[in-house]
Design a protein around this motif. Sequence first.
Motif, PDB file in Angstrom:
ATOM      1  N   PRO A 122      12.626 -13.366 -31.834  1.00 20.56           N
ATOM      2  CA  PRO A 122      13.538 -14.193 -31.037  1.00 20.56           C
ATOM      3  C   PRO A 122      14.438 -13.382 -30.115  1.00 20.56           C
ATOM      4  N   VAL A 142      13.897 -12.880 -25.642  1.00 24.77           N
ATOM      5  CA  VAL A 142      14.973 -13.180 -24.697  1.00 24.77           C
ATOM      6  C   VAL A 142      15.095 -12.061 -23.673  1.00 24.77           C
ATOM      7  N   LYS A 178      25.238 -28.520 -46.692  1.00 17.41           N
ATOM      8  CA  LYS A 178      26.656 -28.578 -46.365  1.00 17.41           C
ATOM      9  C   LYS A 178      27.458 -29.479 -47.318  1.00 17.41           C
ATOM     10  N   ASN A 225       8.306 -20.088 -42.247  1.00 21.66           N
ATOM     11  CA  ASN A 225       9.056 -20.876 -41.284  1.00 21.66           C
ATOM     12  C   ASN A 225      10.467 -21.185 -41.794  1.00 21.66           C
ATOM     13  N   ASN A 235      12.906 -22.693 -40.282  1.00 18.81           N
ATOM     14  CA  ASN A 235      13.360 -24.055 -39.975  1.00 18.81           C
ATOM     15  C   ASN A 235      12.983 -25.018 -41.089  1.00 18.81           C
ATOM     16  N   PHE A 254      19.390 -18.442 -38.154  1.00 18.52           N
ATOM     17  CA  PHE A 254      19.105 -19.838 -38.482  1.00 18.52           C
ATOM     18  C   PHE A 254      20.349 -20.525 -39.063  1.00 18.52           C
ATOM     19  N   ASP A 282      23.364 -19.666 -38.155  1.00 15.58           N
ATOM     20  CA  ASP A 282      24.205 -19.770 -36.970  1.00 15.58           C
ATOM     21  C   ASP A 282      23.871 -21.024 -36.163  1.00 15.58           C
ATOM     22  N   GLN A 283      22.578 -21.337 -36.088  1.00 14.59           N
ATOM     23  CA  GLN A 283      22.155 -22.494 -35.291  1.00 14.59           C
ATOM     24  C   GLN A 283      22.328 -23.806 -36.047  1.00 14.59           C
ATOM     25  N   ASN A 284      22.477 -23.746 -37.360  1.00 13.97           N
ATOM     26  CA  ASN A 284      22.512 -24.979 -38.156  1.00 13.97           C
ATOM     27  C   ASN A 284      23.790 -25.091 -38.977  1.00 13.97           C
ATOM     28  N   GLN A 285      24.906 -24.629 -38.406  1.00 10.94           N
ATOM     29  CA  GLN A 285      26.190 -24.650 -39.121  1.00 10.94           C
ATOM     30  C   GLN A 285      26.556 -26.042 -39.602  1.00 10.94           C
ATOM     31  N   ASP A 286      26.065 -27.085 -38.925  1.00 11.67           N
ATOM     32  CA  ASP A 286      26.429 -28.439 -39.316  1.00 11.67           C
ATOM     33  C   ASP A 286      25.592 -28.945 -40.487  1.00 11.67           C
ATOM     34  N   LYS A 287      24.505 -28.250 -40.814  1.00 11.18           N
ATOM     35  CA  LYS A 287      23.630 -28.727 -41.884  1.00 11.18           C
ATOM     36  C   LYS A 287      23.725 -27.886 -43.144  1.00 11.18           C
ATOM     37  N   ASP A 320      24.628 -13.938 -28.643  1.00  9.06           N
ATOM     38  CA  ASP A 320      24.612 -15.408 -28.597  1.00  9.06           C
ATOM     39  C   ASP A 320      23.460 -15.963 -29.432  1.00  9.06           C
ATOM     40  N   ARG A 321      22.402 -15.166 -29.595  1.00  9.78           N
ATOM     41  CA  ARG A 321      21.228 -15.626 -30.350  1.00  9.78           C
ATOM     42  C   ARG A 321      21.330 -15.278 -31.820  1.00  9.78           C
TER      43      ARG A 321
END
Lengths: 350, 429
Positions: free
Chosen positions: A43, A47, A125, A230, A232, A252, A254-259, A322-323
């Motif tokens: 990933p 970039v 969460k 995987n 995700n 992962f 970082d991208q899914n802090q809400d879950k 950022d990634r």
Amino acid sequence: MGKFSASFVACVSGLGAAFIVQFAHAQAARDYISIVGSSTVYPFSTVVAERFGRTTDFSTPKIESTGSGGGFKLFCSGAGVQYPDITNSSRRVRQSEIDECTRNGIAEVVEVKIGYDGIVLANFKGAPIYRLAREQIYLALAKDVPDSTGSGLIPNPYESWADIDAGLPDVRIEVLGPPPTSGTRDAFVELVMLAGCEAFPVIETLADDARDTACFTMREDGAFIEAGENDNLIVQKLEANPSALGIFGFSFLDQNQDKVQGSLIDGVAPEFDSIADGSYPVSRPLYSYVKKLHVGEIPGIEEFLAELTSEAAWGDFGYLSDRGLIPLPQTERRTVLEAVQGLENVTLSP
Amino acid sequence: MSSHAQGVKERVARGIARRYRRERNFRLAGLGAVLVGMAFLAFFFYTLIGNGYTAFLQTHILLEVELSESSIDPDGERDPQTLGRANYQGVIRNALMARFPQVEGRNDLRDLFALVSPGAGFELRNQVLANPELVGQTIRQWLVADDDVDMLVKGHMDRTAEESERRINDSQLGWIEQLEADGSVARHFNHRFFTSGDSRDPEMSGIWSAVVGSFFMLLVTLALSFPLGVATAIYLEEFAPKNRWTDLIEVNINNLAAVPSIVFGLLGLALFINFFGLPRSAPVVGGLVLTLMTLPVVIIAARASLMSVPPSIREAALGVGASKMQTIFHHVMPLALPGMLTGTIIGMARALGESAPLLMIGMVAFIVDVPESPLDPATALPVQVYLWADSPERAFVERTSAAILVLLAFLLVMNASAILLRKRFERRW
């Protein structure tokens, strides 16, 4: 009819020969950089490649996700246009791999340490946050664990987290993790399981082989579940099963802090800053290795390295951060940059 | 005698209700099986379309972009080189700062700039290159929004959640709501999804390079597997003697049709790449591997359709003095062709959906540039699905489903054309 099949066969083989001549021609030149290696670095590497392709006149490099070990295998199989120029790795190169490279005529390899990645143990969460010590994770996930008297190993008896420590929740142990082919699994085993098991005196008394088996073997009775490469999918499974924990890379989380939420390990939460300053214990460096022979042969390798090691990319506020890549400290960045600009050969300290 | 017949009659009469009931139950079971299958299919499409349809729209932000001559073309000569090198992302940043003049401080500005995709600058650049007259003007431009903004606007991110749980912070949310209030946020048709290659910015990513890769691969597969398969089938069916050797060949062909596709990938790696030295990741190699995979299917279908042509056709042709080859090419082939084509199309549809063998030959790769020939590095549609499914960014979830929908559409077209061919041209005897 004989004539027909004869001419048909001649046609087909002629076509085949023509094809092969054309391929040989196509192989003589390659105007794009070929990169292979770790799916953890993929990933980040992609970039950089995309920026590089857009902002320069060079073609966008091709990046295959083959895993760290698979990457070195391809990388070290030879020099020439049909072999990759760069391989990514989520661990340092091994001496055996350098030897393999040397045997195949690749004398010099440039090492680029690009940053750090944290490995997290996360859960849904809505459930309480776990606070775990590495010894506890070891006791929860190893196949054989030291018995209560500390005199020998017994098959893992722990059913619930509370069996290990009364302070932990009384929830059945259920951890989803990557399969053994994954670099994340290698790093997890090394940084968590090994560190955890060495805390027990009985482990010290074992012979080397037995110690490795005791520390590295994950339990197979359903408490540790191999959930595939995987990440995700692991996140989705955690959402569906609030009592389970999952092992995956920091990006992962970082991208899914809400879950999902990361568990505290040895009292430290997996956060950008704690991984960067090294206080979060489960992090590992990521590398790219470059074939020096190809620099100058394949257009754009030096420029690609310049993009990769630019402050805009790997700096404290670069687009790689950022990634979810954790940048190297500034002094280390300077050292690596010098080595890269001088195309210095990698040396493994003995 | 008659009492015996009476007994039989009675027994039949007693059994008849039971037989009807059994038949009814059997029918119901069959219908149930169909319904269960349909339910799975409906669920599959429901989740796919439910997850995927939003990917066909993309959030854009309307800004007044000032393409001042001093920042883009200081020499004033409209030289494409100079125009191409200008800092368009900077131009967009200025536009954002002009829209929100109250924002100050490095971190806040960083958050503000993050609203617009890093790809927007490249698009603006291409626009100016195509139309240099824009320099010196101020244009109202719909700029592609960042993927996090896109997820928020599409409702995949909860606005009411706590700040720490969102990838959009409170101040960003405030700006977006301000933009929404005066109609500067809109969802437009996502043409990039169909015209661009892969990208690590979900909002800039598309399936076009994968579609072209798949197309080249299928072209190679079709060009090789159809002639080879049909020639094999004709020879085996019409010319070859029936002996132990042809039996052996037949058993092997049937066996090959059932070999897992990853095995063909390994064979392709060993043969085409390591031995012949063909380039990795090229659709040519993919096509060759898929040829190996589809060949048995094509041969079996072609043989079956040759076999279904009645012997009377052959005998009549031979009877009026046609040679064996004339018989086959003038009379048997035309009748068998629809069946052969149907088999080939079904084989090709299977090849289109295949990803496992491509793993071994390096086609699971990040490809941005659209391949121009079968020798350029490429990826394929199912591989693109796999790569996106494994990406951390949330916005790739909807794109994965959308790519699956596109793949399914292609498969549907191919299978429907196979059915159409069969219905229109196939003769039943």
